[in-house]
Design a protein around this motif. Sequence first.
Motif, mmCIF file in Angstrom:
data_model
loop_
_atom_site.group_PDB
_atom_site.id
_atom_site.type_symbol
_atom_site.label_atom_id
_atom_site.label_comp_id
_atom_site.label_asym_id
_atom_site.label_seq_id
_atom_site.Cartn_x
_atom_site.Cartn_y
_atom_site.Cartn_z
ATOM 1 N N TYR A 10 0.260 -2.292 -8.014
ATOM 2 C CA TYR A 10 0.382 -1.262 -7.244
ATOM 3 C C TYR A 10 -0.799 -0.379 -7.365
ATOM 4 O O TYR A 10 -1.241 0.286 -6.303
ATOM 5 C CB TYR A 10 1.636 -0.314 -7.855
ATOM 6 N N TYR A 11 -1.446 -0.247 -8.487
ATOM 7 C CA TYR A 11 -2.424 0.928 -8.751
ATOM 8 C C TYR A 11 -3.911 0.382 -8.885
ATOM 9 O O TYR A 11 -4.461 1.187 -8.818
ATOM 10 C CB TYR A 11 -1.812 1.735 -9.866
ATOM 11 N N LEU A 12 -4.152 -0.813 -9.113
ATOM 12 C CA LEU A 12 -5.548 -1.370 -9.148
ATOM 13 C C LEU A 12 -6.077 -1.322 -7.606
ATOM 14 O O LEU A 12 -5.260 -1.357 -6.951
ATOM 15 C CB LEU A 12 -5.591 -2.699 -9.891
ATOM 16 N N PRO A 13 -7.344 -1.116 -7.774
ATOM 17 C CA PRO A 13 -7.898 -1.095 -6.243
ATOM 18 C C PRO A 13 -7.962 -2.410 -5.562
ATOM 19 O O PRO A 13 -9.061 -3.121 -5.989
ATOM 20 C CB PRO A 13 -9.089 -0.412 -6.658
ATOM 21 N N LEU A 14 -6.837 -2.948 -5.302
ATOM 22 C CA LEU A 14 -6.923 -4.445 -4.886
ATOM 23 C C LEU A 14 -6.963 -4.184 -3.184
ATOM 24 O O LEU A 14 -6.690 -5.442 -2.506
ATOM 25 C CB LEU A 14 -5.728 -5.182 -5.262
ATOM 26 N N SER A 15 -7.110 -3.312 -2.473
ATOM 27 C CA SER A 15 -6.873 -3.284 -1.069
ATOM 28 C C SER A 15 -7.980 -4.109 -0.275
ATOM 29 O O SER A 15 -7.556 -4.554 0.769
ATOM 30 C CB SER A 15 -7.029 -1.759 -0.371
ATOM 31 N N SER A 16 -9.300 -4.471 -0.930
ATOM 32 C CA SER A 16 -10.303 -5.168 -0.288
ATOM 33 C C SER A 16 -9.919 -6.833 -0.792
ATOM 34 O O SER A 16 -10.725 -7.676 -0.117
ATOM 35 C CB SER A 16 -11.500 -4.848 -0.711
ATOM 36 N N LEU A 52 -3.908 -9.987 -0.344
ATOM 37 C CA LEU A 52 -3.235 -8.848 -1.301
ATOM 38 C C LEU A 52 -3.309 -7.292 -0.609
ATOM 39 O O LEU A 52 -2.499 -6.544 -0.451
ATOM 40 C CB LEU A 52 -3.833 -8.684 -2.684
ATOM 41 N N GLY A 53 -4.418 -7.167 0.041
ATOM 42 C CA GLY A 53 -4.608 -5.986 0.738
ATOM 43 C C GLY A 53 -4.185 -5.682 2.256
ATOM 44 O O GLY A 53 -4.400 -4.709 2.943
ATOM 45 N N TRP A 54 -3.484 -6.736 2.673
ATOM 46 C CA TRP A 54 -3.061 -6.706 4.035
ATOM 47 C C TRP A 54 -2.018 -5.642 4.092
ATOM 48 O O TRP A 54 -0.904 -5.763 3.391
ATOM 49 C CB TRP A 54 -2.476 -8.026 4.409
ATOM 50 N N ARG A 55 -1.939 -4.961 5.168
ATOM 51 C CA ARG A 55 -0.977 -3.854 5.284
ATOM 52 C C ARG A 55 0.012 -4.352 6.028
ATOM 53 O O ARG A 55 -0.033 -4.992 7.185
ATOM 54 C CB ARG A 55 -1.567 -2.651 6.210
ATOM 55 N N ILE A 56 1.275 -3.878 5.544
ATOM 56 C CA ILE A 56 2.538 -4.337 6.174
ATOM 57 C C ILE A 56 3.407 -3.395 6.388
ATOM 58 O O ILE A 56 4.204 -3.542 7.476
ATOM 59 C CB ILE A 56 3.458 -5.494 5.527
ATOM 60 N N MET A 57 3.219 -2.230 6.007
ATOM 61 C CA MET A 57 3.909 -0.906 6.317
ATOM 62 C C MET A 57 2.691 -0.074 6.891
ATOM 63 O O MET A 57 1.880 0.394 6.475
ATOM 64 C CB MET A 57 4.522 -0.248 5.101
ATOM 65 N N PRO A 58 2.683 0.225 8.097
ATOM 66 C CA PRO A 58 2.023 1.216 8.803
ATOM 67 C C PRO A 58 1.723 2.573 7.974
ATOM 68 O O PRO A 58 2.764 2.962 7.405
ATOM 69 C CB PRO A 58 2.554 1.354 10.112
ATOM 70 N N GLY A 97 2.236 0.141 0.913
ATOM 71 C CA GLY A 97 2.406 -0.423 2.135
ATOM 72 C C GLY A 97 1.630 -1.669 2.086
ATOM 73 O O GLY A 97 1.499 -2.438 3.414
ATOM 74 N N GLU A 98 1.060 -2.179 1.178
ATOM 75 C CA GLU A 98 0.214 -3.493 1.257
ATOM 76 C C GLU A 98 1.130 -4.890 0.800
ATOM 77 O O GLU A 98 2.015 -4.581 -0.303
ATOM 78 C CB GLU A 98 -0.955 -3.357 0.712
ATOM 79 N N ILE A 99 0.783 -6.036 1.037
ATOM 80 C CA ILE A 99 1.494 -7.153 0.420
ATOM 81 C C ILE A 99 1.547 -7.009 -1.044
ATOM 82 O O ILE A 99 2.586 -7.387 -1.457
ATOM 83 C CB ILE A 99 0.808 -8.554 1.079
ATOM 84 N N ARG A 100 0.522 -6.797 -1.712
ATOM 85 C CA ARG A 100 0.417 -6.836 -3.279
ATOM 86 C C ARG A 100 1.540 -5.642 -3.754
ATOM 87 O O ARG A 100 2.023 -6.235 -4.935
ATOM 88 C CB ARG A 100 -1.063 -6.144 -3.625
ATOM 89 N N ALA A 101 1.849 -5.006 -3.117
ATOM 90 C CA ALA A 101 3.113 -3.908 -3.631
ATOM 91 C C ALA A 101 4.433 -4.539 -3.530
ATOM 92 O O ALA A 101 5.267 -4.266 -4.290
ATOM 93 C CB ALA A 101 2.864 -2.697 -2.911
ATOM 94 N N PHE A 102 4.561 -5.587 -2.557
ATOM 95 C CA PHE A 102 6.032 -6.340 -2.438
ATOM 96 C C PHE A 102 6.111 -7.291 -3.379
ATOM 97 O O PHE A 102 7.178 -7.751 -3.666
ATOM 98 C CB PHE A 102 5.965 -6.442 -0.953
ATOM 99 N N LEU A 103 4.965 -8.138 -3.850
ATOM 100 C CA LEU A 103 4.712 -9.177 -4.574
ATOM 101 C C LEU A 103 5.634 -8.864 -6.025
ATOM 102 O O LEU A 103 6.612 -9.979 -6.433
ATOM 103 C CB LEU A 103 3.304 -9.532 -5.004
ATOM 104 N N PRO A 104 5.570 -7.953 -6.703
ATOM 105 C CA PRO A 104 6.544 -7.624 -8.027
ATOM 106 C C PRO A 104 8.065 -7.925 -7.623
ATOM 107 O O PRO A 104 8.467 -8.416 -8.214
ATOM 108 C CB PRO A 104 6.226 -6.409 -8.384
#
Length: 189
Positions: A52-58, A62-68, A140-147
Amino acid sequence: MTFALFTAVLWIAFVVYWLLASWRTKRTVTVGQPPLIRAIALASLALGPALYYLPLSSVPVLGWRIMPPHILFDAAGVCLMMFGLSFAVWARRALADNWSGAVMINENHSLITSGPYHIVRHPIYLGVLCAMLGTAFVIGEIRAFLPLVGVFGIWKKKIDAEEALLRSAFPNEYAAYEKQVKRLLPGIP
């Protein structure tokens, strides 16, 4: 304060409450969960905040946005998270000193069927899942839905172990309770 930062503050408050509340439990009588399953479950809970909170957007994928990115998704996510954490705390309070972090029967254990346990048999899991989904909406990114994916498999095993132990400790009462109250979602067996 950003919505993401607000969700982090809510998670921290929830964990602090949970740790403080865990000091008041009854003595363990029967353990029904292998230590390996408990360790995997705890590790999966630690992975969530990292994703959720580590800077993984890049990081690719993992950083792909799936929620606008929209304030309505953020607000809905925070509301879902607040509902989930509140529901889990309500369930924890209903269990009182019957609660334990592992699958076990405590001394003078009671079968709790009131409060949130009248709605679903596993309201703590439901509440935490709602909070995780709400957090994923905000991030909003894939990484947040993985857990969420990992937690379903791990918690399924834990729920099965809990129910087997409760069936053996309360054979008649738990059988009747299972017929009346759904496992995790109202209306879904």
